[in-house]
Design a protein around this motif. Structure first.
Motif, PDB file in Angstrom:
ATOM      1  N   THR A 497       0.831  -1.210   0.000  1.00 39.83           N
ATOM      2  CA  THR A 497       0.000   0.000   0.000  1.00 39.83           C
ATOM      3  C   THR A 497       0.864   1.258   0.000  1.00 39.83           C
ATOM      4  O   THR A 497       0.572   2.222  -0.713  1.00 39.83           O
ATOM      5  CB  THR A 497      -0.926  -0.013   1.229  1.00 39.83           C
ATOM      6  OG1 THR A 497      -0.144  -0.244   2.404  1.00 39.83           O
ATOM      7  CG2 THR A 497      -1.971  -1.113   1.110  1.00 39.83           C
ATOM      8  N   THR A 500       2.355   1.780  -3.433  1.00 39.57           N
ATOM      9  CA  THR A 500       1.355   2.312  -4.366  1.00 39.57           C
ATOM     10  C   THR A 500       1.152   3.806  -4.151  1.00 39.57           C
ATOM     11  O   THR A 500       1.080   4.591  -5.110  1.00 39.57           O
ATOM     12  CB  THR A 500       0.027   1.560  -4.189  1.00 39.57           C
ATOM     13  OG1 THR A 500       0.237   0.176  -4.441  1.00 39.57           O
ATOM     14  CG2 THR A 500      -1.024   2.078  -5.165  1.00 39.57           C
ATOM     15  N   GLU A 501       1.022   4.239  -2.879  1.00 40.53           N
ATOM     16  CA  GLU A 501       0.845   5.670  -2.588  1.00 40.53           C
ATOM     17  C   GLU A 501       2.039   6.479  -3.093  1.00 40.53           C
ATOM     18  O   GLU A 501       1.873   7.588  -3.619  1.00 40.53           O
ATOM     19  CB  GLU A 501       0.675   5.869  -1.072  1.00 40.53           C
ATOM     20  CG  GLU A 501      -0.671   5.400  -0.526  1.00 40.53           C
ATOM     21  CD  GLU A 501      -1.824   6.229  -1.067  1.00 40.53           C
ATOM     22  OE1 GLU A 501      -1.599   7.399  -1.452  1.00 40.53           O
ATOM     23  OE2 GLU A 501      -2.954   5.709  -1.137  1.00 40.53           O
ATOM     24  N   SER A 505       1.943   9.434  -5.957  1.00 36.68           N
ATOM     25  CA  SER A 505       2.437  10.794  -5.759  1.00 36.68           C
ATOM     26  C   SER A 505       3.349  11.224  -6.915  1.00 36.68           C
ATOM     27  O   SER A 505       3.410  12.398  -7.280  1.00 36.68           O
ATOM     28  CB  SER A 505       3.192  10.895  -4.430  1.00 36.68           C
ATOM     29  OG  SER A 505       4.381  10.121  -4.453  1.00 36.68           O
ATOM     30  N   HIS A 520      -7.323   4.755  -4.779  1.00 36.14           N
ATOM     31  CA  HIS A 520      -6.625   3.676  -4.071  1.00 36.14           C
ATOM     32  C   HIS A 520      -7.561   3.108  -2.991  1.00 36.14           C
ATOM     33  O   HIS A 520      -7.773   3.717  -1.951  1.00 36.14           O
ATOM     34  CB  HIS A 520      -5.335   4.225  -3.437  1.00 36.14           C
ATOM     35  CG  HIS A 520      -4.454   3.147  -2.874  1.00 36.14           C
ATOM     36  ND1 HIS A 520      -3.374   3.416  -2.063  1.00 36.14           N
ATOM     37  CD2 HIS A 520      -4.483   1.804  -3.014  1.00 36.14           C
ATOM     38  CE1 HIS A 520      -2.795   2.281  -1.734  1.00 36.14           C
ATOM     39  NE2 HIS A 520      -3.457   1.291  -2.294  1.00 36.14           N
TER      40      HIS A 520
END
Length: 655
Positions: A497, A500-501, A505, A520
């Motif tokens: 997670t 992915t963040e 960005s 997400h």
């Protein structure tokens, strides 16, 4: 470069041989009656098999699919070949091989085409089948023509012409004259080329064959253009366009582009532009690369001559793109040529071995015949034969072991060469093309003839090509490092997670320019076991592609699913999607074969997909892609789930 209008070929069904074989065996039956049991393999079966009508029908049906669907033709030809072999029908077996050779030639698979041509010739040399022999020899000439080996092709076409002359088959003779004239034109032998093409035209008109007539008119026009006889060239191009008995969009496209290039040389730019546009429209409709490149090149020159540099640049880019694609195919053809040379060498060795085996068979037959009269000699010969067989088996085992070792070494070399060729192909094509475009654009800027709107258009191209080169170099560097010996994935705990963040960005700005939503879906931290670097490259490439191929105001969504032995991440988009044909090649190729531009003309190389597949495999995962053209795509990557190590139990004290 040999184009789509560069040859003409005929395949017609015929049946013969069975009656001849019957008479042959009847004549020797009484002579060899004493030894008939000892010689059961001498010759071919007598009589007409029950499946003869079926194999003729399947062969005929296959011929109807040559230009509609070559893959279907190949499937039907293989069925005909199987039935013909089982039934022992030599002529239909040879015809099935000839049909397979033609179907593979139409697909551009010259290596397979030559294999079946040689198989057909091996059968025909033992029977009387002039039609099949002429077809096979003509087919071999077409393979040489496809490799630009014009002198070799002419020799084969002349052999086929002689056979057809003996059979008095004027329609096949017309095709042979056409192919010979075509080769001579490419060799700049204009006088000979004119003579052979005029003969082809005369025979085509005599046989009322509209297709070959229109092709001959077009090629005579092209010869006049190359010889700078522009007035005559226009006459023949117009004759091809207005030939009432037959019209073909393919030939019309060629005629229009021929008129356009001739009118351009006469400085009649407006008329040349009109004909070029008609040719381009037909070529795009038929999706024929050679004709699209030809007409786009002419349009680029016409627009430039009329002062419309923006349109001229546009068509010059189109012509360059298709020319690069044709150059890649030319490179593949050169590779196929090496395979053909290797096959030719193998065939020569095989023919030598066959001749040796024939001699051995003849000697064995003589021994068997004499042995029936002289039993003692027979025993001695059998003992000698047994001894020779033993030596042969020993030699065969040694040869087999050596062949297996050579095969293993060959596979290693092919694997190394495949990686090298793949990287060089991407560098040689996808790195060269953007720089070529930039150089061409700079030349236009330096000329000072562009207006402000045109300059903005050029600068926008700069930006797109520079981004393409940057992405390509990054992926090449990552891939090169990953291919170094001894570099393996180092699995550890990875926060999926958070990764992915982090990637979201990085791509917020790119998505924002297209007004896309990055969503997400996650209500908890998700961990997997993998290499952190590999995971980041995998997700970065997939999410980057999703943004690239999703139109403005689209949605890119990331979510998760869990199983007993996997943790999966789903990257879904509402983009352009893919066809089933492209899905099959998704992780097997790179460069122009698999790449395409994004919804805002973002360039791609297809190399990122190979990185994704390689890194997923190295981390013990797998990837599934679901896509439908026009309805978006879903990439599902399955990783090994992360399991917390069991805590160490407290030491037990024994008192």
């Amino acid at each position: 470069m040999t184009g789509s209008h560069d040859h003409y070929n005929f395949f017609f069904p015929s049946q013969q041989l069975l009656l001849y074989m019957f008479k042959y065996y009847l004549s020797i039956f009484f002579v060899l009656l004493t030894f008939v049991i000892a010689l059961p393999a001498w010759g071919e079966p007598v009589g007409e098999p029950a499946d003869s009508g079926k194999v003729v029908s399947v062969n005929k049906l296959a011929e109807g699919y040559f230009y509609k669907n070559p893959d279907s033709a190949i499937l039907l030809c293989n069925q005909a070949l199987l039935i013909a072999k089982q039934s022992g029908i030599a002529t239909e077996t040879a015809k099935a091989h000839n049909n397979l050779a033609k179907a593979y030639y139409i697909k551009g698979s010259f290596f397979e085409s030559l294999i079946h041509t040689d198989s057909s010739l091996a059968i025909i040399k033992n029977i009387s089948y002039p039609t099949g022999l002429a077809n096979a020899v003509n087919m071999r000439g077409l393979v040489y023509l496809g490799q630009d080996r014009f002198e070799d092709a002419i020799e084969e076409f002349k052999k086929a012409l002689i056979i057809n002359m003996r059979s008095k088959d004027s329609l096949r003779m017309a095709a042979n004259y056409f192919n010979i004239g075509l080769c001579q034109g490419d060799l700049q032998k204009f006088d000979s080329a004119f003579g052979n093409l005029r003969m082809a035209l005369w025979l085509a008109l005599k046989n009322k064959n509209g297709h070959l007539t229109q092709m001959s008119l077009n090629r005579i026009g092209e010869l006049n253009y190359n010889a700078k006889n522009y007035a005559q060239a226009l006459v023949f191009y117009d004759s091809a366009l207005h030939f009432k008995d037959y019209q073909d969009d393919w030939e019309k496209s060629f005629a229009y582009s021929g008129k356009a290039q001739t009118l351009y040389e006469l400085k009649r730019y407006e008329a040349a532009l009109n004909n070029g546009e008609q040719s381009f429209h037909l070529a795009r409709k038929l999706n024929v690369k050679w004709d699209i490149e030809r007409s786009a090149h002419i349009l680029s020159k016409c627009y430039a001559a009329l002062g419309n540099y923006k349109e001229g640049y546009h068509y010059k880019e189109i012509a360059r793109s298709y020319r690069d694609s044709l150059l890649n195919e030319k490179k593949d053809n050169n590779i196929n040529y090496l395979h053909l040379q290797e096959k030719k060498s193998e065939n020569a060795e095989l023919e030598t071995e066959i001749e040796v085996n024939k001699q051995v068979i003849k000697k064995n037959r003589l021994v068997i015949v004499l042995g029936s009269l002289f039993s003692m000699v027979l025993v001695a010969m059998l003992l000698l034969l047994k001894q020779n067989i033993g030596h042969k088996r020993v030699l065969n085992r040694v040869l087999q072991e050596r062949n297996e070792e050579i095969t293993r070494q060959k596979e290693k070399l092919l694997s190394i060469n495949a990686v090298k060729d793949r990287i060089l192909s991407v560098i040689g094509h996808d790195l060269r093309s953007p720089f070529t475009s930039v150089i061409q654009a700079m030349e236009l800027l330096r000329s000072g003839v562009l207006e402000e709107a045109d300059r903005d258009f050029i600068f926008e191209n700069f930006h797109r090509h520079v981004i393409s080169v940057s992405e390509l170099i990054n992926n090449l560097l990552v891939w090169a490092v990953s291919l170094q010996a001894g570099v393996n994935a180092q699995p550890e705990k990875v926060d999926l997670t958070a990764t992915t963040e982090k990637i979201f960005s990085l791509y917020n700005a790119a998505a924002g320019q297209k007004k896309q939503v990055l969503k997400h879906q996650c209500d908890k931290e998700v961990f997997v076991t993998a290499s952190p670097t590999h995971v980041q490259i995998i997700l970065q490439n997939i999410i980057s592609n999703a943004i690239k191929f999703t139109p403005d105001n689209g949605l890119i969504e990331v979510k998760y699913s869990f199983g007993q032995d996997y943790t999966a991440i789903h990257i879904c988009d509402t983009g352009t999607g893919m066809t089933e044909k492209k899905l099959e090649k998704l992780f097997q190729a790179s460069g122009r074969i698999i790449s395409q531009t994004g919804t805002n003309e973002e360039a791609g190389t297809g190399l990122g997909l190979l990185l994704i597949k390689q890194f997923i495999d190295e981390n013990g995962g797998r990837i599934v892609v679901k896509s439908q053209l026009g309805k978006g795509s879903e990439f599902i990557v399955y990783f090994k789930p992360y399991e917390e190590p069991e805590p160490l139990s407290a030491p037990v004290t024994i008192t």
